[in-house]
Write a protein that holds these residues in place. Structure first.
Motif, PDB file in Angstrom:
ATOM      1  N   VAL A 190       2.711  -3.176 -14.206  1.00  0.00           N
ATOM      2  CA  VAL A 190       2.316  -4.755 -14.637  1.00  0.00           C
ATOM      3  C   VAL A 190       1.309  -4.562 -12.852  1.00  0.00           C
ATOM      4  N   GLN A 191       1.660  -3.991 -12.322  1.00  0.00           N
ATOM      5  CA  GLN A 191       0.838  -3.889 -11.448  1.00  0.00           C
ATOM      6  C   GLN A 191      -1.180  -3.200 -11.571  1.00  0.00           C
ATOM      7  N   VAL A 192      -0.968  -1.728 -12.787  1.00  0.00           N
ATOM      8  CA  VAL A 192      -1.627  -1.785 -13.339  1.00  0.00           C
ATOM      9  C   VAL A 192      -2.465  -3.074 -14.095  1.00  0.00           C
ATOM     10  N   ALA A 193      -1.919  -3.164 -14.488  1.00  0.00           N
ATOM     11  CA  ALA A 193      -2.421  -4.258 -15.194  1.00  0.00           C
ATOM     12  C   ALA A 193      -3.197  -5.623 -14.187  1.00  0.00           C
ATOM     13  N   ASP A 194      -2.189  -5.732 -12.946  1.00  0.00           N
ATOM     14  CA  ASP A 194      -2.703  -6.458 -11.507  1.00  0.00           C
ATOM     15  C   ASP A 194      -4.513  -5.819 -11.275  1.00  0.00           C
TER      16      ASP A 194
ATOM     17  N   TYR B  85      10.057  -7.234 -10.759  1.00  0.00           N
ATOM     18  CA  TYR B  85       9.209  -6.949 -11.622  1.00  0.00           C
ATOM     19  C   TYR B  85       9.338  -8.420 -12.564  1.00  0.00           C
ATOM     20  N   ALA B  86      10.187  -9.459 -12.206  1.00  0.00           N
ATOM     21  CA  ALA B  86      10.693 -10.816 -13.186  1.00  0.00           C
ATOM     22  C   ALA B  86       9.247 -11.231 -12.388  1.00  0.00           C
ATOM     23  N   HIS B  87       9.336 -11.208 -11.138  1.00  0.00           N
ATOM     24  CA  HIS B  87       8.076 -12.232 -10.442  1.00  0.00           C
ATOM     25  C   HIS B  87       6.493 -11.917 -11.035  1.00  0.00           C
ATOM     26  N   ALA B  88       6.737 -10.557 -10.771  1.00  0.00           N
ATOM     27  CA  ALA B  88       5.615 -10.745 -11.852  1.00  0.00           C
ATOM     28  C   ALA B  88       5.079 -10.638 -13.016  1.00  0.00           C
ATOM     29  N   ALA B  89       5.876 -10.899 -13.312  1.00  0.00           N
ATOM     30  CA  ALA B  89       5.697 -10.902 -14.625  1.00  0.00           C
ATOM     31  C   ALA B  89       5.495 -12.053 -15.613  1.00  0.00           C
ATOM     32  N   ALA B  90       5.979 -13.485 -14.241  1.00  0.00           N
ATOM     33  CA  ALA B  90       6.382 -14.499 -14.428  1.00  0.00           C
ATOM     34  C   ALA B  90       4.675 -15.186 -13.535  1.00  0.00           C
TER      35      ALA B  90
ATOM     36  N   ASP C 203      -0.716 -11.029  -6.054  1.00  0.00           N
ATOM     37  CA  ASP C 203      -0.724 -10.253  -6.180  1.00  0.00           C
ATOM     38  C   ASP C 203      -0.083  -8.546  -5.056  1.00  0.00           C
ATOM     39  N   GLU C 204      -1.398  -7.819  -4.427  1.00  0.00           N
ATOM     40  CA  GLU C 204      -1.200  -6.802  -3.378  1.00  0.00           C
ATOM     41  C   GLU C 204       0.050  -7.329  -2.903  1.00  0.00           C
ATOM     42  N   ARG C 205       0.141  -8.290  -2.322  1.00  0.00           N
ATOM     43  CA  ARG C 205       1.612  -8.690  -1.498  1.00  0.00           C
ATOM     44  C   ARG C 205       2.480  -8.048  -2.448  1.00  0.00           C
ATOM     45  N   ARG C 206       3.289  -8.745  -3.358  1.00  0.00           N
ATOM     46  CA  ARG C 206       3.596  -7.805  -4.205  1.00  0.00           C
ATOM     47  C   ARG C 206       3.950  -6.587  -4.698  1.00  0.00           C
ATOM     48  N   HIS C 207       2.909  -5.764  -4.263  1.00  0.00           N
ATOM     49  CA  HIS C 207       2.375  -3.999  -4.385  1.00  0.00           C
ATOM     50  C   HIS C 207       3.089  -3.646  -2.809  1.00  0.00           C
ATOM     51  N   VAL C 208       2.313  -4.013  -1.855  1.00  0.00           N
ATOM     52  CA  VAL C 208       3.152  -3.807  -0.941  1.00  0.00           C
ATOM     53  C   VAL C 208       4.144  -4.321  -0.803  1.00  0.00           C
ATOM     54  N   LEU C 209       4.994  -4.919  -1.061  1.00  0.00           N
ATOM     55  CA  LEU C 209       6.441  -5.227  -0.872  1.00  0.00           C
ATOM     56  C   LEU C 209       7.415  -4.174  -1.761  1.00  0.00           C
ATOM     57  N   PHE C 210       7.253  -3.463  -2.969  1.00  0.00           N
ATOM     58  CA  PHE C 210       7.838  -2.772  -3.420  1.00  0.00           C
ATOM     59  C   PHE C 210       7.798  -1.487  -2.798  1.00  0.00           C
ATOM     60  N   GLY C 211       6.310  -1.036  -2.427  1.00  0.00           N
ATOM     61  CA  GLY C 211       6.068  -0.210  -1.460  1.00  0.00           C
ATOM     62  C   GLY C 211       6.913   0.223  -0.792  1.00  0.00           C
ATOM     63  N   VAL C 212       7.282  -1.148   0.074  1.00  0.00           N
ATOM     64  CA  VAL C 212       7.772  -0.698   1.317  1.00  0.00           C
ATOM     65  C   VAL C 212       8.948  -0.835   0.948  1.00  0.00           C
ATOM     66  N   SER C 213       9.642  -1.170   0.423  1.00  0.00           N
ATOM     67  CA  SER C 213      11.452  -1.659  -0.283  1.00  0.00           C
ATOM     68  C   SER C 213      11.927  -0.216  -0.839  1.00  0.00           C
ATOM     69  N   HIS C 214      11.336   0.527  -1.641  1.00  0.00           N
ATOM     70  CA  HIS C 214      11.478   1.972  -2.180  1.00  0.00           C
ATOM     71  C   HIS C 214      11.551   2.534  -1.159  1.00  0.00           C
TER      72      HIS C 214
END
Length: 400
Positions: free
Chosen positions: A208-212, A140-145, A292-303
């Motif tokens: 943030v993902q929605v905002a992306d 989230y901190a990465h996404a917000a920045a 942005d999409e790389r970040r979305h994928v990272l969260f999905g895979v991690s969780h």
């Protein structure tokens, strides 16, 4: 007469005087006496009620003179005493979350002291294992920045000229991207109100993902209409493929279909456009969206990787979701033929037969890269290599 005193002057308790009283009492031990001075006429009425509410005792002051104290406040347990037995809504330390936060915590800030009573809103996604990932706070901190402004991050006035057929191909691909990003926006938005606020970093990350996705919709639409007023085509098969993601109500399965499989393949597509875009604007927006999409994928895979570690049945559910979606789309045409042709032309760069042949090879390599990426992510979730290959092959030909 005690040496502790506070002078409220003309300030009444109903206009902020209670803050001075509370501040004067805070460092005093229980039983200490505080002389209260002031000339607001309502003090003698308000002080007894305030002391009862705050947990202190009031004594009348000795009538020594007109300039003497109004009353004596004897320090009681005060507000700290009232809250002494209060529970807390978990720990306030970042990333430290409870397994199953109760509904009575409601919208309380994580770690806050809880006054008894109040509403108990229902959040059905209230289990840490269903939504949480250790990477969520950092992600989230990465996404917000790294939020970017479509109006300034892209030079929309940068000059370029394309042949009409190449521009039409760009418009078709942009139309396809808009269609897919609309689904990618709706899916996480639907879960925002269902996740217990205790898992706030996940809620923030999805917001943030929605905002992306909203930004992606804007830039893809803007590029499509940059040189004209008409969008490309939308196929039934493409819309049917996206609908199967929209109708999934389970958070884990939805995240799996959208982020792990769909957006993962989308990253490959955006990388393809960065390489083969015929103009700087298309190249720039594809690159921005890809980050942005790389970040979305990272969260999905991690969780999902963390969830599968505690729930051995998850992989069976994920497998069933892929098979169910494949069966539902069995009679559809897959990728919009206009999109395939547009990608081929963009990567070919011209109408020469040898260029078209090279373009076809580029698109096939794109499909291969998508398949390899899906396999790696499936193996990360614990699927054996052979099963990962089988399941990747069942993924929709519409990419998302």
């Amino acid at each position: 007469m005690t040496g502790h005193r506070v002078d409220l002057a003309g300030l009444g308790l109903d206009r902020g005087g209670h803050l001075l009283l509370r501040r004067a009492l805070a460092p005093l031990p229980r039983g200490a006496r505080l002389s209260v001075y002031g000339y607001d006429p309502a003090l003698r009425v308000h002080l007894p009620a305030w002391c009862r509410t705050e947990g202190h005792r009031l004594e009348p002051a000795e009538p020594t003179s007109a300039r003497g104290p109004v009353a004596i406040v004897v320090r009681g347990e005060g507000r700290d005493g009232q809250w002494a037995g209060a529970s807390r809504a978990g720990s306030s330390r970042r990333g430290e979350v409870e397994k199953a936060p109760p509904a009575r915590w409601g919208l309380a800030a994580r770690g806050a002291r809880l006054e008894e009573g109040g509403p108990e809103p229902y959040f059905d996604l209230d289990d840490r294992d269903l939504v949480w990932s250790k990477v969520a706070p950092r992600l989230y901190a990465h996404a917000a920045a790294r939020q970017w402004d479509p109006g300034t991050a892209v030079d929309w006035d940068e000059p370029f000229e394309l042949p009409p057929d190449v521009e039409a191909a760009v418009v078709q691909v942009m139309t396809y991207l808009v269609e897919n990003e609309q689904a990618a926006l709706v899916v996480p938005a639907r879960f925002l109100g269902r996740i217990h606020p205790h898992f706030r970093e996940v809620v923030q990350l999805l917001a943030v993902q929605v905002a992306d996705e909203a930004r992606h919709l804007e830039v893809f639409t803007r590029r499509a209409l940059l040189r004209g007023e008409t969008l490309g085509s939308s196929s039934v098969g493409g819309r049917a493929s996206l609908f199967t993601v929209l109708e999934e109500s389970d958070f884990a399965l939805s995240s799996f279909l959208l982020s792990v499989l769909g957006e993962g393949s989308f990253v490959n597509l955006l990388d393809f456009l960065v390489t083969h875009a015929p103009d700087p604007v298309t190249r720039r927006i594809a690159w921005l969206a890809m980050q942005d999409e790389r970040r979305h994928v990272l969260f999905g895979v991690s969780h999902l990787a963390e969830q599968s570690a505690v729930d051995p049945r998850l992989r069976d559910r994920l497998r069933a979701a892929i098979e169910r979606r494949s069966d539902a789309l069995r009679d559809t045409a897959g990728l919009n033929a206009d999109v395939f042709d547009a990608l081929l032309l963009l990567s070919a760069g011209s109408w020469r037969p040898e260029a078209i042949e090279a373009g076809y090879a580029h698109v096939q390599r794109l499909r291969h890269a998508m398949d390899e990426g899906r396999r790696r992510r499936l193996e990360r979730l614990g699927f054996p290599a052979d099963e990962a290959a089988e399941l990747s092959a069942l993924h929709t030909q519409n990419f998302m």
